[in-house]
Design an enzyme around this catalytic site. Structure first.
Site, PDB file in Angstrom:
ATOM      1  N   LYS A  23       0.951  -1.129   0.182  1.00 35.91           N
ATOM      2  CA  LYS A  23       0.019  -0.115  -0.260  1.00 35.91           C
ATOM      3  C   LYS A  23       0.939   1.135  -0.199  1.00 35.91           C
ATOM      4  O   LYS A  23       0.432   2.173  -0.740  1.00 35.91           O
ATOM      5  CB  LYS A  23      -0.945  -0.020   1.110  1.00 35.91           C
ATOM      6  CG  LYS A  23      -1.929   1.209   1.332  1.00 35.91           C
ATOM      7  CD  LYS A  23      -2.591   1.135   2.591  1.00 35.91           C
ATOM      8  CE  LYS A  23      -3.980   0.045   2.569  1.00 35.91           C
ATOM      9  NZ  LYS A  23      -4.799   0.357   3.768  1.00 35.91           N
ATOM     10  N   PHE A  70     -16.086  12.648  10.218  1.00 32.15           N
ATOM     11  CA  PHE A  70     -17.274  12.455   9.451  1.00 32.15           C
ATOM     12  C   PHE A  70     -17.262  12.193   8.119  1.00 32.15           C
ATOM     13  O   PHE A  70     -18.498  12.523   7.506  1.00 32.15           O
ATOM     14  CB  PHE A  70     -18.055  13.646   9.912  1.00 32.15           C
ATOM     15  CG  PHE A  70     -18.075  13.813  11.578  1.00 32.15           C
ATOM     16  CD1 PHE A  70     -19.184  13.048  12.309  1.00 32.15           C
ATOM     17  CD2 PHE A  70     -17.606  14.846  12.157  1.00 32.15           C
ATOM     18  CE1 PHE A  70     -19.245  13.104  13.702  1.00 32.15           C
ATOM     19  CE2 PHE A  70     -17.627  15.088  13.557  1.00 32.15           C
ATOM     20  CZ  PHE A  70     -18.369  14.132  14.245  1.00 32.15           C
ATOM     21  N   ARG A 125     -17.420  10.672   4.406  1.00 29.09           N
ATOM     22  CA  ARG A 125     -18.145   9.728   3.687  1.00 29.09           C
ATOM     23  C   ARG A 125     -17.564   9.172   2.507  1.00 29.09           C
ATOM     24  O   ARG A 125     -16.718   9.821   2.012  1.00 29.09           O
ATOM     25  CB  ARG A 125     -19.415  10.315   3.133  1.00 29.09           C
ATOM     26  CG  ARG A 125     -20.536  10.601   4.011  1.00 29.09           C
ATOM     27  CD  ARG A 125     -21.624  11.297   3.536  1.00 29.09           C
ATOM     28  NE  ARG A 125     -21.102  12.530   2.993  1.00 29.09           N
ATOM     29  CZ  ARG A 125     -21.809  13.608   1.940  1.00 29.09           C
ATOM     30  NH1 ARG A 125     -22.967  13.459   2.016  1.00 29.09           N
ATOM     31  NH2 ARG A 125     -21.158  14.606   1.793  1.00 29.09           N
ATOM     32  N   LEU A 137     -32.898  10.616   3.835  1.00 29.25           N
ATOM     33  CA  LEU A 137     -34.527  10.089   4.168  1.00 29.25           C
ATOM     34  C   LEU A 137     -34.626   9.542   2.491  1.00 29.25           C
ATOM     35  O   LEU A 137     -35.691   9.280   2.376  1.00 29.25           O
ATOM     36  CB  LEU A 137     -35.536  11.132   4.244  1.00 29.25           C
ATOM     37  CG  LEU A 137     -35.525  11.634   5.709  1.00 29.25           C
ATOM     38  CD1 LEU A 137     -36.392  12.677   5.783  1.00 29.25           C
ATOM     39  CD2 LEU A 137     -35.930  10.427   6.569  1.00 29.25           C
ATOM     40  N   CYS A 189     -19.197   1.189   7.833  1.00 29.24           N
ATOM     41  CA  CYS A 189     -19.512   2.300   9.139  1.00 29.24           C
ATOM     42  C   CYS A 189     -21.011   2.038   9.861  1.00 29.24           C
ATOM     43  O   CYS A 189     -20.756   1.366  11.002  1.00 29.24           O
ATOM     44  CB  CYS A 189     -19.369   3.451   8.722  1.00 29.24           C
ATOM     45  SG  CYS A 189     -17.796   3.901   8.152  1.00 29.24           S
ATOM     46  N   ARG A 248     -18.187  -3.797   1.081  1.00 24.51           N
ATOM     47  CA  ARG A 248     -18.434  -4.302   2.593  1.00 24.51           C
ATOM     48  C   ARG A 248     -19.710  -4.131   2.922  1.00 24.51           C
ATOM     49  O   ARG A 248     -20.315  -3.003   2.859  1.00 24.51           O
ATOM     50  CB  ARG A 248     -17.355  -3.514   3.494  1.00 24.51           C
ATOM     51  CG  ARG A 248     -15.922  -4.044   3.405  1.00 24.51           C
ATOM     52  CD  ARG A 248     -15.050  -3.318   4.119  1.00 24.51           C
ATOM     53  NE  ARG A 248     -14.676  -2.122   3.734  1.00 24.51           N
ATOM     54  CZ  ARG A 248     -13.935  -1.152   4.241  1.00 24.51           C
ATOM     55  NH1 ARG A 248     -13.372  -1.391   5.383  1.00 24.51           N
ATOM     56  NH2 ARG A 248     -13.906   0.003   3.696  1.00 24.51           N
TER      57      ARG A 248
END
Ligand code: UGA
Length: 442
Positions: free
Chosen positions: A39, A162, A164, A264, A274, A341
């Site tokens: 990596k 936080f 994404r 929503l 997560c 995942r």
């Protein structure tokens, strides 16, 4: 600490690598540490080890400017860094509890480095960890291995992340909030200055204590997961209620500022590395402190059940699944990532195979990972046309932009086919040979 600050980030996964490149973009000098030599070699060649929009370009910039130093050597990295971020994985164990072995290992190694350090080093935990971990495991390991005292000889911070997947770079460039959970005043102000230098004085920074910072992360992810399970519940009701439309309902309740429109979007259930893990980890944590978290259990239960809502739609409209050719469009847990995942697509594929279907999968980015996992249990389509041709049923699982033109492709290539749209992404209605069914609409 000025903009040329040197920091070390341990763990070059989504969070660590993205954070490292964005820090360098904003002027910091970053040692990116990982024990996976391949990596590190790839990052040094400016290649991202996974697909993430914009990341490749940013790594190239970070490497060519000399600001990102990928290395497997923790001790050379920590020699010049005053702040060390721990960004290693905290995966889920079979029983739902959090596996903290990487946190354990890294904190012990860092402790040995701190023993040798002459300056005040601040260790920042960025990995998602159950409340109490930073104080009870990280601090203990650092103190034992260094022979020094946290808050006096070195600093300890918990600063949750936080960002994404799929929008990691953009999120990292513009964090809506930076939480600094500080064990002591000095380290809190060092890290606040570091973030203010990087993100400007207007950055939204919240200083709190360590355990509150740990709780913020679990509360944040669990609330978002609960919002999704709530709207999926509404979608399942709509499927049984002629005329009801989940998106109109989501728009209406989302217009209420007390609720908000985001998260929503009803669908096949939340996946990824997560939400499933963090909700389970939070449940496990609560049980350990003698609290029965009924709401979190319901969030998780609704999510586990959602794949069966999709399966029900298939069976109701297709009849027996055995022997049918089912095309799955999208195996990534969401768009703009190659991550599978906890992807609900993969769960659905297992259910379909169990029922004797022939499954053909397509994904613009995640097909390689899917093939590694499912091998020859299914077939793989390199194009959307190959996926949908002659299929008895087509299921849209991930709302990739690539599927926007699917309706045209279907009208050209599909035979008499059932189309199940789990995200209500396709602008289509049933026609002569296409039977369109959307989750969340009757
Ligand atoms: C999530 C959080 O959103 C991040 O804030 C957090 O930093 C991250 O977990 C983490 O803890 O590392 P991520 O898992 O990358 O980020 O993806 P999300 O965009 O949150 O989506 C998670 C799942 O929920 C996906 O399967 C997605 O399709 C689903 N989802 C999301 C819905 O079904 N409906 C929605 O309205 C939103």
């Amino acid at each position: 600490m000025g903009k040329t600050a040197s920091v070390t980030i341990v763990g070059m996964g989504f969070v660590g690598l993205t954070t490292a490149t964005v820090f360098t973009e904003r002027g910091a000098f970053v040692y990116g540490v990982d024990n996976d030599a391949e990596k590190i070699r790839n990052i040094a060649k400016a290649k991202a080890p996974f697909f993430e929009p914009e990341l490749d370009k940013l790594i190239k910039k970070s490497i060519s400017s000399g600001k990102l130093m990928p290395t497997t050597d923790l001790s050379s990295a920590t020699k010049t860094s005053s702040i060390v971020f721990i960004c290693v994985g905290t995966p889920m164990r079979e029983n739902g509890s959090v596996n903290l072995e990487f946190i354990e290992k890294v904190s012990k190694c860092l402790g040995k480095e701190i023993a040798r350090a002459r300056r005040y080093v601040v260790v920042c935990v960025k990995s998602t960890v159950p409340p109490g971990t930073t104080e009870n495991i990280v601090k203990k390991n650092l103190e034992t291995a260094s022979g020094k005292i946290a808050g006096k000889d070195f600093g300890l911070i918990m600063t949750p992340e936080f960002l994404r997947e799929g929008s990691a770079v953009a999120d990292s460039r513009n964090p809506h909030l930076i939480v600094i959970g500080a064990g002591d005043k000095k380290s809190g102000s060092i890290v606040r200055r570091f973030f203010s230098d990087l993100y400007g004085r207007k950055a939204n920074i919240l200083e709190t204590n360590i355990v509150t910072a740990e709780m913020i992360k679990y509360a944040n992810n669990s609330f978002l997961a609960t919002k999704i399970s709530f709207i999926n519940t509404v979608a399942n009701i709509c499927n049984r209620l002629p005329g009801a439309d989940v998106d109109v309902i989501a728009g209406a309740i989302g217009a209420d500022p007390r609720i908000g429109r985001l998260f929503l979007a009803a669908g096949p259930g939340y996946g990824g590395s997560c939400f499933p893990k963090d909700v389970m980890g939070f449940i496990d944590f609560c049980s350990n402190i003698g609290y029965d978290p009924l709401l979190l259990k319901a969030t998780d239960a609704v999510n586990r059940q959602q794949v069966f809502s999709v399966l029900k739609l298939i069976e109701e409209n297709l009849g027996p699944i055995e022997g049918k050719t089912v095309a799955i469009l999208g195996t990534a847990f969401k768009r703009n990532t190659d991550d599978i995942r906890e992807s609900v697509s993969i769960k659905l594929i297992h259910e379909l195979l169990e029922k004797g279907a022939r499954v053909r999968a397509h994904d613009p980015m995640a097909l390689e990972n899917t093939r590694k996992l499912l091998k020859d249990a299914i077939s793989y389509a390199s194009s959307v046309v190959d996926a949908v041709k002659d299929a008895d049923c087509i299921i849209l699982m991930t709302d990739w932009d690539d599927y926007k033109t699917l309706v045209r492709t279907l009208s050209k290539y599909a035979k008499r086919t059932l189309v199940i749209d789990t995200r209500r992404f396709l602008k289509m209605k049933s026609t002569g040979n296409l039977h369109y069914v959307a989750l969340g609409r009757p």
